[in-house]
Design an enzyme around this catalytic site. Structure first.
Site, PDB file in Angstrom:
ATOM      1  N   LEU A   5       0.885  -1.163   0.000  1.00 35.39           N
ATOM      2  CA  LEU A   5       0.000   0.000   0.000  1.00 35.39           C
ATOM      3  C   LEU A   5       0.918   1.206   0.000  1.00 35.39           C
ATOM      4  O   LEU A   5       1.928   1.217   0.712  1.00 35.39           O
ATOM      5  CB  LEU A   5      -0.889   0.018   1.243  1.00 35.39           C
ATOM      6  CG  LEU A   5      -1.913  -1.108   1.383  1.00 35.39           C
ATOM      7  CD1 LEU A   5      -2.575  -1.048   2.760  1.00 35.39           C
ATOM      8  CD2 LEU A   5      -2.961  -1.026   0.295  1.00 35.39           C
ATOM      9  N   ASP A   6       0.594   2.236  -0.786  1.00 35.09           N
ATOM     10  CA  ASP A   6       1.499   3.375  -0.808  1.00 35.09           C
ATOM     11  C   ASP A   6       1.452   4.119   0.521  1.00 35.09           C
ATOM     12  O   ASP A   6       0.603   3.859   1.372  1.00 35.09           O
ATOM     13  CB  ASP A   6       1.239   4.283  -2.011  1.00 35.09           C
ATOM     14  CG  ASP A   6      -0.072   5.053  -1.922  1.00 35.09           C
ATOM     15  OD1 ASP A   6      -0.513   5.352  -0.802  1.00 35.09           O
ATOM     16  OD2 ASP A   6      -0.643   5.357  -2.979  1.00 35.09           O
ATOM     17  N   ALA A   7       2.388   5.016   0.704  1.00 30.24           N
ATOM     18  CA  ALA A   7       2.555   5.674   2.004  1.00 30.24           C
ATOM     19  C   ALA A   7       1.300   6.400   2.458  1.00 30.24           C
ATOM     20  O   ALA A   7       0.996   6.454   3.653  1.00 30.24           O
ATOM     21  CB  ALA A   7       3.737   6.636   1.951  1.00 30.24           C
TER      22      ALA A   7
END
Length: 264
Positions: free
Chosen positions: A113-115
């Site tokens: 999952l991106d930041a």
């Protein structure tokens, strides 16, 4: 004539292996065997003397897969915003080590999952399962809740499920529904099986509603439930069984370590 050796004769009794795996007591497992509720490598076993090789054979009880290797660990994390999905970030940003330091096993994340996206992330030391679930061709279903700019209409929801064209090809949500609209923003639930990079954000931007907040609530049979951001817990036996069953049903033949993992 020399008898043909039974390849399972030098293994371990099935009821002992399943008891060690925490399925039930040996006595109960023997009843399961007699009742035909246990399969080994897809074949129903009814002989109490059956022996298996836990490191090779696949076993399921009532159609649900069982993990025979008790050294494997499976953890659900609600990844908070601001944390990158890696065990060591080269740029010094907060990473997943803070959530794995209390486990003896060396855990890795399944997919990414991106930041700026929060939500359900699986951590495990089961490399084989991780490679299967993160493989682009596997297509495990994921459910996201996106807070987006603007008022989303029923027509927009229909467009998301009908399909839109992105720079890397067409894409359609398996399901989409509007949860709420207020103060110039909307909450949209999207169900997707695509593993393409940042697909939710790109889809919503393409229909004129950029994402301002994004959380993954479901990954295959796993639901985030009430798990708070930054908290983790081990999967229950029911959850693990459902996850293993899913992975074994449609394991991509070319899934190998190092495959690109999706990022939302």
């Amino acid at each position: 004539m020399t008898p043909i050796p039974d390849p399972a004769a030098d293994g371990i009794r099935l009821q002992k292996v399943l008891a060690n795996a925490g399925v039930a007591s040996r006595r109960v497992i023997e009843d399961y065997i007699v009742e035909g509720r246990i399969r080994v490598n897809g074949e129903v076993v009814t002989e109490l003397g059956r022996r298996i090789h836990p490191d090779k054979d696949l076993v399921d009880v009532d159609g649900t897969a069982v993990q025979l290797d008790v050294s494997k660990r499976y953890v659900m994390l609600n990844k908070p915003i601001g944390v990158v999905s890696t065990m060591r970030d080269e740029n010094g940003r907060p990473d997943l080590r803070q959530f794995t330091k209390d486990y003896e096993e060396r855990l890795y994340n399944v997919g990414r999952l991106d930041a700026e996206t929060s939500g359900l992330l699986i951590l495990t030391n089961d490399g084989e399962l991780a490679h299967v679930l993160a493989h682009p061709s596997f297509g495990v279903t994921k459910v996201y809740i996106a807070k987006v700019e603007g008022t989303v209409t029923a027509q927009t929801i229909a467009t998301l499920t009908k399909g839109i064209e992105l720079e890397d090809g067409p894409i359609a949500a398996d399901k989409a529904r509007l949860l709420d609209t207020s103060r110039g923003s909307s909450l949209v639930e999207l169900t997707l099986h695509s593993g393409r990079n940042r697909i939710v954000r790109r889809m919503m931007a393409a229909v004129g509603h950029p994402v301002t907040e994004l959380v993954r609530r479901q990954f295959g049979p796993l639901h985030l439930g009430t798990l708070s951001a930054g908290k983790s817990r081990e999967l229950t036996k029911i959850e693990l069984g459902a996850l293993l069953t899913l992975a074994r049903q449609d394991s991509p033949a070319d899934a190998t370590p190092g495959d690109v993992q999706e990022k939302q």
